[in-house]
Design an enzyme around this catalytic site. Structure first.
Site, mmCIF file in Angstrom:
data_model
loop_
_atom_site.group_PDB
_atom_site.id
_atom_site.type_symbol
_atom_site.label_atom_id
_atom_site.label_comp_id
_atom_site.label_asym_id
_atom_site.label_seq_id
_atom_site.Cartn_x
_atom_site.Cartn_y
_atom_site.Cartn_z
ATOM 1 N N HIS A 207 0.796 -1.232 0.000
ATOM 2 C CA HIS A 207 0.000 0.000 0.000
ATOM 3 C C HIS A 207 0.825 1.278 0.000
ATOM 4 O O HIS A 207 0.276 2.363 -0.157
ATOM 5 C CB HIS A 207 -0.973 0.024 1.184
HETATM 6 C C1 UD1 Z 1 -2.346 5.768 5.701
HETATM 7 C C2 UD1 Z 1 -1.084 6.317 6.378
HETATM 8 C C3 UD1 Z 1 -0.005 5.231 6.401
HETATM 9 C C4 UD1 Z 1 -0.539 3.941 6.993
HETATM 10 C C5 UD1 Z 1 -1.807 3.529 6.274
HETATM 11 C C6 UD1 Z 1 -2.420 2.270 6.866
HETATM 12 C C7 UD1 Z 1 -0.668 8.722 6.041
HETATM 13 C C8 UD1 Z 1 0.151 9.718 5.313
HETATM 14 N N1 UD1 Z 1 -0.529 7.454 5.642
HETATM 15 O O1 UD1 Z 1 -2.002 5.483 4.347
HETATM 16 O O2 UD1 Z 1 1.068 5.696 7.192
HETATM 17 O O3 UD1 Z 1 0.449 2.941 6.848
HETATM 18 O O4 UD1 Z 1 -2.762 4.598 6.380
HETATM 19 O O5 UD1 Z 1 -3.453 1.795 6.077
HETATM 20 O O6 UD1 Z 1 -1.394 9.083 6.943
HETATM 21 N N2 UD1 Z 1 -9.278 4.778 1.062
HETATM 22 C C9 UD1 Z 1 -10.522 4.192 0.953
HETATM 23 N N3 UD1 Z 1 -11.189 3.904 2.121
HETATM 24 C C10 UD1 Z 1 -10.687 4.175 3.343
HETATM 25 C C11 UD1 Z 1 -9.426 4.778 3.437
HETATM 26 C C12 UD1 Z 1 -8.730 5.064 2.294
HETATM 27 O O7 UD1 Z 1 -11.023 3.918 -0.134
HETATM 28 O O8 UD1 Z 1 -11.358 3.874 4.350
HETATM 29 C C13 UD1 Z 1 -8.514 5.046 -0.184
HETATM 30 C C14 UD1 Z 1 -8.720 6.394 -0.786
HETATM 31 O O9 UD1 Z 1 -8.634 6.242 -2.173
HETATM 32 C C15 UD1 Z 1 -7.523 7.172 -0.277
HETATM 33 C C16 UD1 Z 1 -6.449 6.104 -0.261
HETATM 34 O O10 UD1 Z 1 -7.130 4.902 0.118
HETATM 35 O O11 UD1 Z 1 -7.193 8.240 -1.082
HETATM 36 C C17 UD1 Z 1 -5.318 6.376 0.686
HETATM 37 O O12 UD1 Z 1 -5.793 6.604 2.015
HETATM 38 P P1 UD1 Z 1 -4.946 7.549 3.015
HETATM 39 O O13 UD1 Z 1 -5.573 7.545 4.342
HETATM 40 O O14 UD1 Z 1 -4.707 8.867 2.357
HETATM 41 O O15 UD1 Z 1 -3.545 6.845 3.068
HETATM 42 P P2 UD1 Z 1 -3.137 5.307 3.260
HETATM 43 O O16 UD1 Z 1 -2.458 4.882 2.010
HETATM 44 O O17 UD1 Z 1 -4.260 4.480 3.770
#
Ligand code: UD1
Length: 358
Positions: A207
């Site tokens: 991820h």
């Molecule tokens: C975040 C953390 C990372 C952690 C990870 C665990 C930051 C910068 N990064 O990364 O340190 O290892 O969480 O999972 O805070 N999305 C969904 N549903 C959700 C959540 C996210 O569809 O419930 C999708 C969206 O497209 C979003 C993408 O995942 O844009 C990324 O989510 P985001 O919270 O920005 O970062 P993670 O990659 O999850």
């Protein structure tokens, strides 16, 4: 002030933070007034609510529902929402977890209001400035008042940055949860994952932006996994699903068996039943080590250096080397416990209370 009068607000928002919150909320709620604020960074049931149910965490008192967005937009929305919550709740301490955007937003909102901040999992460093988490952790450590470090290496990093006076070695609260769930899996004999025999599959997750955002790199990683010698159960984080679709890359290829993310108990059970773990997750590297499952970490470096030193985790950044590295990965038994004894959460609660008594 008696300890029950101390109001501690825990701010969480992303999946790994809910796992850490589980033992901490259990330890804190019996001794202080503990309030849980969810920023809403993760919002899908499989990324959020399932952890509260699975790990018996009280549902959040407040959910800011900020959702996804660019780093700036997401962090900014959290800052605005958290400032209002802290002004209304008037906490004695804000407890922040790990290294996500929710962590830095909560730390920054609190210090600007002169609310003391305690940082759980302080002192970790990858020394890779391309990682958003590296900035989140360094900035959070330097603005926090109490640094709760999980390991001696983290304490050494904090000392090197002049932060020793605020640092306390408490151990890793993730160990508390992993041992608790592991014992339950053993008692109920539920190790493994549906449709695959025990020891017959690898468990994988990807991820990190450095692995998902460049289509060529993601394709090379998927291609390397798809030709391994046994099924690869790939737990698909929404970020991976979204980027694979955008790049037009199929996850379902060769031996790869893509599946939705698992709840925490199922994840521990799946790890315990696997022949090995392939991941870029910080949490899963350490969980696999605590469960003594050989791991390949798809990154050039790790914050959890103890897993590598003990011989259970190999860093593989070049996808072409995955098959060979996995084939030769035969760690020796070890009883080292660099992540503590599984009682870190009660030390966190004691440390916070002692700190107030001072
Ligand atoms: C975040 C953390 C990372 C952690 C990870 C665990 C930051 C910068 N990064 O990364 O340190 O290892 O969480 O999972 O805070 N999305 C969904 N549903 C959700 C959540 C996210 O569809 O419930 C999708 C969206 O497209 C979003 C993408 O995942 O844009 C990324 O989510 P985001 O919270 O920005 O970062 P993670 O990659 O999850």
């Amino acid at each position: 002030m008696s300890s029950e009068d101390i109001k501690v607000i825990s701010v969480v928002g992303a999946r790994p933070q809910f796992v850490k919150l589980a033992p901490v909320s259990k330890a804190l709620r019996s001794v202080v007034n503990h309030v849980i604020v969810h920023t809403g960074q993760h919002y899908d049931d499989s990324m959020s609510d399932t952890f509260f149910r699975d790990l018996e965490i009280p549902m959040p008192d407040v959910n800011l529902e900020v959702g996804s967005g660019s780093h700036g937009a997401q962090t900014a929305k959290m800052l605005v929402g958290l400032e209002q919550v802290f002004e209304a709740e008037k906490p004695d301490c804000v407890l922040v977890y790990g290294d996500t955007n929710s962590t830095i937003a909560a730390a920054l909102a609190a210090v600007k209001l002169h609310v003391p901040v305690a940082h759980l999992e302080a002192g970790l460093r990858s020394f890779n400035r391309r990682m958003p988490e590296e900035h989140n952790r360094v900035l959070t450590d330097h603005c926090s008042d109490l640094l709760l470090a999980p390991t001696q290496v983290a304490m050494d990093n904090l000392r090197n940055e002049g932060l020793s006076a605020r640092s306390v070695l408490v151990g890793d609260v993730m160990t508390d949860v992993v041992y608790w769930v592991r014992d339950e899996v053993l008692r109920r004999n539920t190790a493994g994952v549906g449709g695959q025999a025990i020891g017959s599959y690898y468990l994988a997750t990807i991820h990190r932006p450095d692995n998902t955002d460049d289509p060529e790199r993601l394709d090379a990683l998927l291609e390397a996994m798809s030709t391994l010698d046994r099924p690869v159960v790939l737990l698909v984080h929404p970020r991976l699903a979204a980027l694979a679709e955008r790049h037009g890359l199929a996850l379902d290829r060769g031996v790869i068996d893509p599946r939705p993310p698992l709840g925490y108990r199922e994840l521990v059970a799946a790890t315990m039943g696997s022949a090995g773990v392939i991941t870029d997750s910080g949490g899963l590297q350490k969980e696999a080590f605590l469960l003594r499952v050989p791991t390949i970490t798809l990154r050039p470096e790790t914050e959890w250096v103890e897993t590598v030193d003990a011989g259970w985790n190999i860093l593989v950044n070049d996808p072409a080397l995955l098959k060979e590295s996995l084939g030769g990965h035969r760690p020796s038994e070890t009883d080292v416990m660099p992540y503590g004894d599984g009682n870190a959460a009660s030390r966190v609660a004691e440390t916070i209370i002692t700190w107030f008594a001072r």
